[in-house]
Design an enzyme around this catalytic site. Sequence first.
Site, PDB file in Angstrom:
ATOM      1  CD  GLU A 500     -26.015  36.719 -32.120  1.00  0.00           C
ATOM      2  OE1 GLU A 500     -26.157  36.579 -33.362  1.00  0.00           O
ATOM      3  OE2 GLU A 500     -25.866  37.827 -31.588  1.00  0.00           O
ATOM      4  N   GLY A 501     -26.091  30.538 -31.493  1.00  0.00           N
ATOM      5  CA  GLY A 501     -26.186  29.287 -32.248  1.00  0.00           C
ATOM      6  C   GLY A 501     -24.801  28.739 -32.513  1.00  0.00           C
TER       7      GLY A 501
END
Length: 815
Positions: A500-501
Amino acid sequence: MLLAWLLLLAIGLLVLAHLRTPALPALALLALYLIAMGLSGDAPGWLLALLWLPWLALVLPLLAPHLRRRYFSGPLLSWLGKALPPLSDTEHEAIEAGSVWWDGELFGGRPDWNRLLGYPKPSLTAEEQAFLDGPVEELCAMVSDWEIGQRLDLPPEAWAFIKAQGFFALIIPKEYGGKGFSAHAHSQIVMKLASRSGDLASTVMVPNSLGPAELLLRYGTDAQRRHYLPRLADGREIPCFALTGPHAGSDAGAMPDSGIVCHGLWQGEEVLGLRLNWEKRYITLGPVATLLGLAFKTYDPDHLLGDREELGISLALIPTDTPGIEIGRRHLPLGAAFMNGPNAGRDVFVPLDFLIGGQATIGRGWSMLMECLAVGRSISLPAVGTSVAKSCSYTCGRYTRIREQFGVPLASFEGIQEALARIGGNAWLMDSARLLTAGAVDLGEKPAVLSAILKFQATERARECIAHAMDIHGGKGVILGPSNYLARLWQIAPIFITVEGANILTRNLMIFGQGAVRSHPYLLREMNLARRADQAGALDEFDAVLRGHLGHIVGNAASSLLLGLGGGRLDRVPGDAPSRRHFRALNRLAAAFALLADLSLLRLGAELKRRERLSARLADALSHLYLGSAALKRYHDQGQPHEQRALLDWAMEESLARTEEALAGILANFPGRVPGVLLRLLVFPLGRRHRGPSDRLDARIAAILGRAEDDPALAALLDGCHRPQSPEQPLGALRQAFERLTATRDSAGKLRAALRDGRLRPLPGVDPIDAAQAGGVLDDAEAAALRAAEEARMRVIRVDDFACEEVQLSEGRVR
């Protein structure tokens, strides 16, 4: 003289920040001149007048509208379009996505604490609490983290229970057969599952965060919702979402995956649709999914939909049995057992109806993803990270009382106390931020910037906690086996850093890069005006916005200086006596952050995108201001409990010191030596105030972790963490040993005293407890209790071992 000049500067800045009409300057300047004369005492008048010359040169043109527009606003509007960082389409969509909440208050430099404290305290409904106490606890008891790791999968009965009990339907409304739970309940459920097994939590949380259900709820057509949501709710469909590929990880906008608008055959009829080609990897639940969410770039070379050929990123929902889809073999992310793997599509044709939201959403996929990610990232990973910190708090607090070295418990050593304090303090601080952010989602917010902060901070602090826990446990932590309750947390910590990043990207580019434009009170409006500088009325509108922006900058400079000189003592803040000083400190540092953020943007412009370390320090300052805000909000929501003041003080000293450290790093590396020195006078006129939690405060936090579970402070810290009762479970054995050793503390003290003063001299090889019982030092009941306690202690201290023939590749392992 220096004090007079600093006060003169501060008051001048404050007045300048609030001047709105040209009638005020002369009177204001005259009043300030007289004040300065009084403050300076014997300072020569000509010197004070000289000090005012720069102010006059700056103020007079700014207060004359015609001069300001001609010589300041107009040239600046022209320059702004060139100087501001250029935005790609994906960056622009990311900035526009989500909503601005408390991050806007921090960027403004003057947080409205009454607004924050007025938000409702997160709470669970009776139905949500019953689900946590019932099915969630049952699911936790159903699995063993060690066995999941050995078979590299959840047991079949757990999969069946997850589907039957609606664990994949936490966010789906009841009208579609789901639970319809709040974001707070969703967070609580994921946190408890993660405290039992990270693989279990990952399996449940992905369909409830960034997945087809969230996208359908927000953007799907009525027909799509009616068809898919009930099937997702009861487990007939298992979803996954395919975004990342071999050539586009963090830079998702560079994905080569394509969808060409064309005509094709679908179920025997020619329809308008998309011919898709893609290659994706790292897709959680991908190997077992029946429904694939897909992101791809859309092209219309034959202009079947309009004049544009490149339409942007779109999202589709496709059954995995559609011809042309290839579900790849499994990935094994650091040995974690949750299902993860690649997939690809070769000339897969689907109708336009397969687009999430239908044809109307073509090209809107990136903004749709960013909106959903802002919500999902606010819940899942923060819950997992917090569960790691809570679990480490529980295990380390017990283990350091059970394990002894040099005749004393590990908890007595200051080095161990330092590590315990970092674990416990982080657990309470992370939990505060988790509660606040999930509460914001329940208020209808889509906190894009704050969710990035929370993702980074929760996963990094979780990694710190498990590292400290491994150090504390030593050999106990590194020997794999059923009784090791730390090893798999240690193994999978990098996974949550990556997903997620990636955290480096999140810190260096996303938090401040996105927040500076999205959350700043003026910057986005100025950028939009710069894009239409040639249009009528743009200059007048820009001039009005710019005047407010200048007042914002100067006001923050004045606030930073005045609050720095006075320690914020004249600041009116809410809270009780222990918390007011923390509110004041946050006010001072928020003003300093807002000032440095503005001046960094002004000084560097487009170059700021390349100055990642400066951007990262600005992100750190914003992040720690948010964490501090969350700690104060939690303390207030819980009624300002006396027993949690040490936890509050630790959390605030941690947040304030880290904020000051980030601001000091910005000043030390600010472009140009002279501006950096001058800004230091504004930001730290009397030097830095916070150095982090003291040794004494660390010792208080460490002591909390070693208390009984019904202690109010420890109970608050561990709330929501799954703790097995049975001594057959590793954590149950830990609990039993702690309780038995606590209950026999007096008897153990009598035994040690007898050995120390020579009343008891057991022969070599004789158990001291047996000798004490025989010598009358302990009665029979005391001796029996001590033996039981020592047996429980040894059960915890022992590590697993295996016969050589047992250590081989089993059916569930890779061959």
